[in-house]
Scaffold this motif. Structure first.
Motif, PDB file in Angstrom:
ATOM      1  N   TYR A 153     -27.457   3.105   1.285  1.00 12.19           N
ATOM      2  CA  TYR A 153     -27.569   2.326   2.512  1.00 12.19           C
ATOM      3  C   TYR A 153     -26.326   1.470   2.649  1.00 12.19           C
ATOM      4  CZ  TYR A 153     -28.807  -1.397  -0.753  1.00 12.19           C
ATOM      5  OH  TYR A 153     -28.787  -2.299  -1.787  1.00 12.19           O
ATOM      6  N   HIS A 154     -26.210   0.744   3.765  1.00 16.95           N
ATOM      7  CA  HIS A 154     -25.188  -0.293   3.867  1.00 16.95           C
ATOM      8  C   HIS A 154     -25.795  -1.511   4.568  1.00 16.95           C
ATOM      9  CE1 HIS A 154     -24.541   1.992   7.719  1.00 16.95           C
ATOM     10  NE2 HIS A 154     -24.472   0.760   8.216  1.00 16.95           N
ATOM     11  N   PHE A 155     -25.140  -2.640   4.365  1.00 15.59           N
ATOM     12  CA  PHE A 155     -25.596  -3.878   4.981  1.00 15.59           C
ATOM     13  C   PHE A 155     -25.186  -3.919   6.457  1.00 15.59           C
ATOM     14  CE2 PHE A 155     -24.969  -5.385   0.497  1.00 15.59           C
ATOM     15  CZ  PHE A 155     -26.303  -5.702   0.236  1.00 15.59           C
ATOM     16  N   GLU A 156     -26.015  -4.568   7.256  1.00 21.17           N
ATOM     17  CA  GLU A 156     -25.680  -4.892   8.640  1.00 21.17           C
ATOM     18  C   GLU A 156     -26.000  -6.361   8.896  1.00 21.17           C
ATOM     19  OE1 GLU A 156     -26.097  -0.602  10.916  1.00 21.17           O
ATOM     20  OE2 GLU A 156     -27.716  -2.067  11.160  1.00 21.17           O
ATOM     21  N   ASN A 157     -25.421  -6.885   9.973  1.00 16.38           N
ATOM     22  CA  ASN A 157     -25.672  -8.287  10.353  1.00 16.38           C
ATOM     23  C   ASN A 157     -25.392  -9.228   9.193  1.00 16.38           C
ATOM     24  OD1 ASN A 157     -26.607  -7.482  12.979  1.00 16.38           O
ATOM     25  ND2 ASN A 157     -28.553  -6.904  12.016  1.00 16.38           N
ATOM     26  N   ASN A 158     -24.246  -8.996   8.534  1.00 16.23           N
ATOM     27  CA  ASN A 158     -23.808  -9.844   7.413  1.00 16.23           C
ATOM     28  C   ASN A 158     -24.872  -9.971   6.318  1.00 16.23           C
ATOM     29  OD1 ASN A 158     -22.380 -11.411  10.078  1.00 16.23           O
ATOM     30  ND2 ASN A 158     -21.065 -10.747   8.389  1.00 16.23           N
ATOM     31  N   GLY A 159     -25.554  -8.840   6.067  1.00 15.81           N
ATOM     32  CA  GLY A 159     -26.520  -8.785   4.976  1.00 15.81           C
ATOM     33  C   GLY A 159     -27.955  -9.043   5.382  1.00 15.81           C
ATOM     34  N   ALA A 160     -28.204  -9.348   6.639  1.00 17.98           N
ATOM     35  CA  ALA A 160     -29.569  -9.657   7.076  1.00 17.98           C
ATOM     36  C   ALA A 160     -30.451  -8.416   7.100  1.00 17.98           C
ATOM     37  CB  ALA A 160     -29.543 -10.318   8.450  1.00 17.98           C
ATOM     38  N   THR A 161     -29.858  -7.244   7.365  1.00 19.91           N
ATOM     39  CA  THR A 161     -30.620  -5.992   7.414  1.00 19.91           C
ATOM     40  C   THR A 161     -29.860  -4.912   6.661  1.00 19.91           C
ATOM     41  OG1 THR A 161     -29.574  -5.345   9.500  1.00 19.91           O
ATOM     42  CG2 THR A 161     -31.677  -6.533   9.637  1.00 19.91           C
ATOM     43  N   LYS A 162     -30.563  -3.827   6.391  1.00 22.56           N
ATOM     44  CA  LYS A 162     -29.969  -2.665   5.744  1.00 22.56           C
ATOM     45  C   LYS A 162     -30.159  -1.440   6.617  1.00 22.56           C
ATOM     46  CE  LYS A 162     -30.872  -4.317   1.013  1.00 22.56           C
ATOM     47  NZ  LYS A 162     -31.632  -4.076  -0.239  1.00 22.56           N
ATOM     48  N   ASN A 163     -29.132  -0.633   6.693  1.00 21.85           N
ATOM     49  CA  ASN A 163     -29.199   0.648   7.393  1.00 21.85           C
ATOM     50  C   ASN A 163     -29.282   1.736   6.330  1.00 21.85           C
ATOM     51  OD1 ASN A 163     -28.345   3.178   8.542  1.00 21.85           O
ATOM     52  ND2 ASN A 163     -27.560   2.052  10.309  1.00 21.85           N
TER      53      ASN A 163
END
Length: 819
Positions: A153-163
């Motif tokens: 996966y990777h982080f989105e929203n500066n770590g708030a969510t994961k894709n």
């Protein structure tokens, strides 16, 4: 097209180093250029400029070796800049060097798609070379891009969510013009609309200095234990893919510096037996040869030695320490194991194939166009009775495929509308067996191919999601929402989904059973999945591969089956899908450079549709020349060509498509030696100059020069240094076979090869439209009937072919002496 025969007057004796040179790779320092942070443990980095980044726990650290190449990665991630965004920076080498190969670890920073990035190599004499990278982005939905480094996966929203799409860093290697000293590398400019290219690490393989007395400088670039096998004398032998490099610069080419006699390549080690050695007949400076050695007895944890011998058994050199990976004999639903599966050898041998969409598909945007064409009272399923296949003749179809030069075909067995062309049993009755034709069209076509064209491989396209299946609604996404369709003119009215049976779960009770039937009952050899979304690919792939193993067959899965998932959205279904494809399947794709991973470009013969479009004029279909030139261009870059044709609802192939297929097949009938079972040429796939476009392909004993236009002034001039030596002869391929030897000369200073090709010789090999087709007259009907255009594909289309005349296509080939 022309082809060129290299016929040495006599076999040469060989003498190489007892221990082959270790393949060199020197990491290039990039830290002074770093200007971006791609990874952190918490998601605080900003890789893409929108607050997304890699999770650093999944990234390797420090000195890292992949595919035999040395790279320098950060000793720790998350503490500062760890990559450079390409923006015309110049990387100056600490020491000028003749170079054999360049290697990159990179990634693009947007979702989906590929893009071109041009690097400029600058040489000491102020000349330059442009190398084109066909770059991939760090994650892509719905197709999978397999990287050298993968994170779940990777982080989105500066770590708030994961894709939870698998995210990638890729390796790419390219040959380098080795006749001039490399001084610096200019990175691609930063585009205004294209993705940004991030470079994490680079490495350089230098050329070797010529020896005294002169001889080849050989190195084993790779010895890879594959999942491919071949039955040899009743024994299932594993293919070990060996890449052998001649590290001398191209300018040192001479009979003494080239492998110019048959060399046998074997594998030694504890318990290992070479059943069939690989063979090399010619390997010139700055070139690489790829070959299979078939062995038995490999075991986990062992080490093996690659050994070169002459035909008399004399030892010519060896390279040891290669890790042994034994042949997989039992597959399980484990993504890590299934990911090791790869494309069977027969896919690489057979370069052209035909795809056939299901005849019932009506993919039209509803609204005014629908109203004017069909009327408000017509719904999608009203078209099912019109799909009759009343004139479908499977024997005629496979005969056309064969005469067109295709070596495998892919039939659309179920598209996004859920209508299948096979017996779907108790999963649904939305099928040609229960509705419309009341026939099992997959069975008829596969049976005809097995019985009448046993060398024609069989594949099945299968759409994983459906547009409006009410049972797929829990798994719906994007343009495939599932659930009954709402009428375009009365949104409160739901349209029927004809043939539905009561089931509990779309994945377990419909998708997986149907795919297993195609694999186990119909015995497809290619499962060509489309779109992606939630699925049971891991379970399917294990059964598919195990069933084929028991039957002594080798089968494959494409890459168009990876779901896009966000945290909490079908994450459990997503983790295995798309992690197990064997080859890439880009739509309408041609590349400017070789792609070393197996790939297949797919496109329609119709410029507007993957099906049949009643508005398309005969002159707008891809003609024979367009088909052949596209095929040759793709093959020269290590690809296969999947060409789609659209039959009528009655099951006929219309005359324009038929004739263009047969025209291409007529050329392949006498020039196929330079297409089928060929490999890409490591130094270059093409030479494109003003007024001249040439492609190159190779076999163990031949080198092919394929010209797309007639040579001017009776002379074909190739400005690249070709693997030709004194005593070789060059011949032109034509309908009557290989012609008499042609006169040729080489400028030793520049490497330019000039081949005398008179206008008379060209006319003999001219590719002409067939005046009559050998196919059944019943298949040669004029274009008629109502069909459709899939508007979502229009963005892909190349320029329409307006002319029917076919260009002269020349193939010259060199054929190495048979020892």
């Amino acid at each position: 097209m022309y082809r060129v025969l290299l016929l040495p007057l006599q076999a040469a004796t060989a003498c190489y180093a007892a221990a082959l040179l270790d393949y060199p790779s020197v990491p290039l320092p990039l830290t002074s250029l770093f200007d971006n942070q791609a990874a952190s443990p918490t998601g605080s980095s900003d890789f893409d400029g929108h607050g997304s980044s890699f999770d650093s726990q999944y990234l390797p650290r420090g000195a890292w070796k992949y595919d035999g190449i040395n790279y320098d990665l950060p000793a720790s991630w998350g503490t500062g800049s760890d990559n450079v965004i390409a923006n015309s920076q110049v990387l100056t080498l600490a020491q000028t060097s003749l170079a054999h190969e360049l290697h990159f670890l990179y990634s693009g920073d947007v979702s989906g798609g590929e893009f071109v990035a041009n690097f400029v190599l600058n040489f000491a004499d102020n000349s330059s070379q442009v190398i084109q990278m066909y770059a991939r982005n760090w994650w892509k939905w719905p197709n999978l891009n397999n990287g050298a480094i993968q994170t779940p996966y990777h982080f989105e929203n500066n770590g708030a969510t994961k894709n939870f799409n698998s995210s990638q860093i890729y390796q790419w290697s390219t040959s380098v013009f080795s006749e001039r000293a490399l001084t610096s590398i200019t990175f691609p400019p930063l585009g205004t609309s294209s993705p940004r290219l991030h470079i994490f690490a680079m490495s350089l393989t230098p050329s070797s200095q010529p020896t005294t007395p002169p001889k080849p400088v050989l190195s084993v670039r790779q010895a890879r234990w594959t999942t491919r096998w071949q039955l040899i004398d009743g024994v299932r032998a594993q293919a070990v893919e060996v890449t052998l490099a001649n590290l001398l610069p191209a300018s040192s080419l001479s009979p003494a510096t080239a492998v110019n006699a048959q060399v046998l390549v074997s594998i030694d080690g504890e318990g290992i037996r070479t059943v069939a050695p690989g063979e090399v007949y010619r390997l010139v400076p700055a070139d690489q040869a790829r070959l299979d050695v078939f062995v038995t007895g490999g075991r986990t944890g062992a080490r093996a030695t690659v050994r070169l011998r002459d035909v008399n058994g004399g030892d010519l050199g060896s390279s040891g320490g290669w890790e042994v990976v034994p042949l997989v004999e039992r597959w399980t639903p484990d993504a890590a194991l299934l990911k090791t599966h790869e494309t069977p050898s027969w896919v690489g041998y057979n370069k052209i194939l035909i795809a056939i969409p299901s005849d019932n598909n009506i993919a039209v945007e509803r609204g005014q166009i629908w109203d004017l064409t069909y009327g408000e009272g017509v719904v999608y399923d009203d078209f099912i009775p019109g799909f009759t296949a009343s004139k479908f003749n499977a024997s005629e179809w496979v005969d056309v495929f064969d005469k067109a030069g295709a070596k495998y075909f892919v039939l659309v067995t179920k598209h996004h509308d859920g209508f299948a062309l096979f017996d779907t049993g108790n999963t649904t009755h939305r099928s040609s067996v229960y509705l419309g034709p009341k026939r099992d069209l997959v069975s008829e076509l596969f049976t005809a191919a097995k019985n009448e064209k046993p060398n024609l491989h069989r594949g099945t396209y299968y759409s994983l999601p459906e547009w409006f299946n009410p049972d797929s609604a829990p798994y719906g996404f994007d343009s495939w929402p599932g659930g009954l369709a709402h009428n375009a003119f009365n949104s409160s009215q739901l349209e029927p989904y004809t043939g539905r049976l009561e089931i509990k779960d779309y994945l377990d009770d419909l998708q997986l059973p149907q795919m297993l039937d195609l694999a186990l009952k119909y015995e497809t050899e290619i499962m060509w999945c489309d779109i992606g979304g939630p699925n049971r690919t891991l379970e399917f792939a294990a059964d598919f591969y195990n069933h084929a193993w028991v039957q002594g067959r080798q089968v494959t899965i494409n890459n168009s089956e990876c779901p896009g998932t966000i945290e909490g959205w079908f994450a459990n279904d997503a983790k295995g899908c798309g992690a197990v494809p064997d080859f890439d399947t880009p739509e309408y794709a041609t590349f400017g450079s070789t792609q070393t991973q197996r790939w297949e470009s797919n496109e329609g013969m119709d410029p507007f549709s993957y099906g049949l479009n009643s508005l398309t004029q005969p002159s707008q279909y891809k003609n024979g020349t367009t088909i052949v030139q596209t095929l040759v261009d793709i093959v020269s870059k290590n690809g296969n060509y999947l060409l789609d044709i659209g039959p009528t609802a009655e099951g006929e192939i219309i005359a324009p498509m038929m004739n263009n297929l047969l025209d291409a097949g007529a050329w392949l009938n006498y020039s196929g030696h330079c297409v089928y079972d060929t490999a890409y040429w490591f130094p270059s796939s093409q030479e494109v100059l003003s007024g001249q476009s040439i492609r190159f392909t190779t076999t163990p004993k031949t080198f092919c020069v394929i010209a797309f236009s007639q040579p001017s002034g009776g002379m074909l001039t190739v400005q690249k240094r070709l693997p030709i030596l004194p005593g070789d002869s060059i011949r032109l391929l034509g309908p009557g076979g290989a012609g008499a030897p042609l006169s040729w000369s080489v400028d030793n200073e520049t490497g330019t090869t000039s081949i005398v090709v008179s206008n008379g010789m060209v006319s003999e090999g001219r590719f002409e439209p067939s005046s009559s087709s050998p196919a059944s007259p019943a298949l040669l009907k004029p274009l008629e009937g109502l069909s459709f255009s899939e508007q979502r594909y229009q963005r892909h289309f190349p320029p329409i072919v307006e002319k029917l005349e076919l260009l002269a296509m020349g193939v010259c080939y060199f054929e190495f002496v048979k020892f």
